[in-house]
Design an enzyme around this catalytic site. Structure first.
Site, short mmCIF file in Angstrom:
data_model
loop_
_atom_site.label_atom_id
_atom_site.label_comp_id
_atom_site.label_asym_id
_atom_site.label_seq_id
_atom_site.Cartn_x
_atom_site.Cartn_y
_atom_site.Cartn_z
N LYS A 38 54.77 -38.10 -65.88
CA LYS A 38 56.19 -37.85 -66.15
C LYS A 38 57.04 -38.80 -65.32
O LYS A 38 56.86 -38.90 -64.10
CB LYS A 38 56.55 -36.40 -65.79
N ASP A 98 61.42 -37.98 -68.82
CA ASP A 98 62.20 -36.76 -68.56
C ASP A 98 63.64 -37.15 -68.22
O ASP A 98 64.02 -37.23 -67.05
CB ASP A 98 61.52 -36.03 -67.38
N LYS A 151 66.42 -35.73 -70.07
CA LYS A 151 67.29 -34.57 -70.37
C LYS A 151 68.62 -34.97 -70.98
O LYS A 151 69.69 -34.70 -70.42
CB LYS A 151 67.53 -33.74 -69.10
N ASP A 183 74.66 -35.03 -75.07
CA ASP A 183 75.88 -35.76 -75.41
C ASP A 183 76.22 -35.43 -76.86
O ASP A 183 75.59 -34.55 -77.44
CB ASP A 183 75.65 -37.28 -75.20
N THR A 202 66.09 -24.08 -64.15
CA THR A 202 65.71 -22.98 -63.25
C THR A 202 66.64 -22.91 -62.04
O THR A 202 66.66 -21.91 -61.32
CB THR A 202 64.25 -23.13 -62.76
N ARG A 242 53.92 -32.46 -56.45
CA ARG A 242 53.41 -32.57 -55.09
C ARG A 242 51.98 -32.09 -54.85
O ARG A 242 51.29 -32.70 -54.02
CB ARG A 242 54.40 -31.90 -54.13
O1 C5P Z 1 56.26 -31.22 -57.00
P1 C5P Z 1 56.33 -30.18 -58.06
O2 C5P Z 1 54.98 -29.77 -58.63
O3 C5P Z 1 57.16 -28.98 -57.66
O4 C5P Z 1 57.09 -30.93 -59.25
C1 C5P Z 1 57.46 -30.28 -60.44
C2 C5P Z 1 58.17 -31.25 -61.34
O5 C5P Z 1 58.70 -30.51 -62.45
C3 C5P Z 1 59.35 -31.98 -60.72
O6 C5P Z 1 59.46 -33.25 -61.36
C4 C5P Z 1 60.52 -31.09 -61.08
O7 C5P Z 1 61.73 -31.80 -61.13
C5 C5P Z 1 60.10 -30.61 -62.46
N1 C5P Z 1 60.73 -29.36 -62.89
C6 C5P Z 1 60.62 -28.18 -62.18
N2 C5P Z 1 61.22 -27.04 -62.62
C7 C5P Z 1 61.91 -27.06 -63.78
C8 C5P Z 1 62.04 -28.24 -64.51
C9 C5P Z 1 61.42 -29.39 -64.04
O8 C5P Z 1 59.97 -28.13 -61.14
N3 C5P Z 1 62.44 -25.95 -64.21
#
Ligand code: C5P
Length: 232
Positions: A32, A59, A61, A64, A119, A211
């Site tokens: 992503k 990604d 998003k 418009d 979220t 992460r």
């Molecule tokens: O590091 P981590 O596993 O928390 O990353 C989750 C990824 O998913 C990040 O790129 C974050 O921006 C994205 N994301 C999220 N929650 C959402 C939408 C996208 O954690 N509701």
């Protein structure tokens, strides 16, 4: 549609991203690319990662007027990404415009996924800032249903919502779920998390993992563990 693990490459430069991807000498993960990296490096980073054999979820998003989204999606489609997204809040007409723009002359197109409510938006900010009085669950399911009506392929949602989204929009409607952590791993700033195995059980189609893989001592081993737990 096969289940897959998508690695969130939340790096701020091309160098860091490519150094990370260089570690994957075997299986090439689905990755992503978010706004930060795309705005820093431009479309060239998409082409470069694609040329290395990765599938890409771009990604960005979009949100418009329908005509602008349609034309922008046509540009993203030519970048040959595999999945991209928009805000369902842009209305059904905007989502339909997006599908039109994404569809290539040969009829193929990248998967298109909607963000329902972020979220980071809770019921209080929805009510106070956006003047939306309905319960957040109802809003999320309504937006998911709108995405389905517009012809989109699925939504980004919490793994905890994936079962309900399938109930409302059908089993084939894709659920792309972040918030995944290993049972023995750090939760970090995520509030509601699931393990890859639990996400599989509840019916997520794709998990987006950042992460737990990018910050792992051995990212390739962490990725393979995700694949083993989620895809099997
Ligand atoms: O590091 P981590 O596993 O928390 O990353 C989750 C990824 O998913 C990040 O790129 C974050 O921006 C994205 N994301 C999220 N929650 C959402 C939408 C996208 O954690 N509701």
């Amino acid at each position: 549609m096969g289940k897959d693990v998508i690695i969130a490459c939340d790096f701020d430069s091309k160098q860091k991203t490519l150094d990370f991807l260089d570690k994957f000498t075997g299986r090439k993960p689905f990755v992503k690319i978010g706004m930060e990296l795309f705005y820093a490096e431009g479309p060239a980073i998409v082409k470069e990662i694609k040329a290395r054999g990765h599938k890409i979820f771009l990604d960005l998003k979009l949100h418009d007027i329908p005509n602008t989204v349609k034309k922008s999606m046509a540009v993203l489609s030519r970048l040959d990404v595999d999945m991209t997204n928009l805000h369902a809040g842009g209305t059904i007409r905007m989502m339909q415009g997006a599908i039109e723009g994404l569809t290539r002359p040969d009829g193929t197109r990248p998967l298109l996924i909607a963000v329902t409510q972020l979220t980071s938006t809770d019921e209080e900010s929805m009510r106070k800032d956006l003047l939306i009085e309905k319960p957040i669950d109802e809003v999320v399911m309504h937006y998911a249903h709108n995405a389905k009506i517009a012809g989109l392929d699925g939504v980004v949602c919490s793994p905890l919502e994936a079962g309900k989204v399938h109930g409302v929009c059908g089993e084939k409607f894709l659920t792309v779920t972040p918030g995944v952590r290993f049972a023995d791993g750090d939760v970090g700033d995520q509030k509601r998390v699931m393990t890859p195995a639990e996400a599989k059980k509840i019916g997520s189609d794709y998990i987006v993992v950042g992460r737990p893989i990018t910050a792992a001592e051995d990212p390739v081993a962490a990725y393979e563990r995700c694949i083993a737990e989620f895809v099997g």
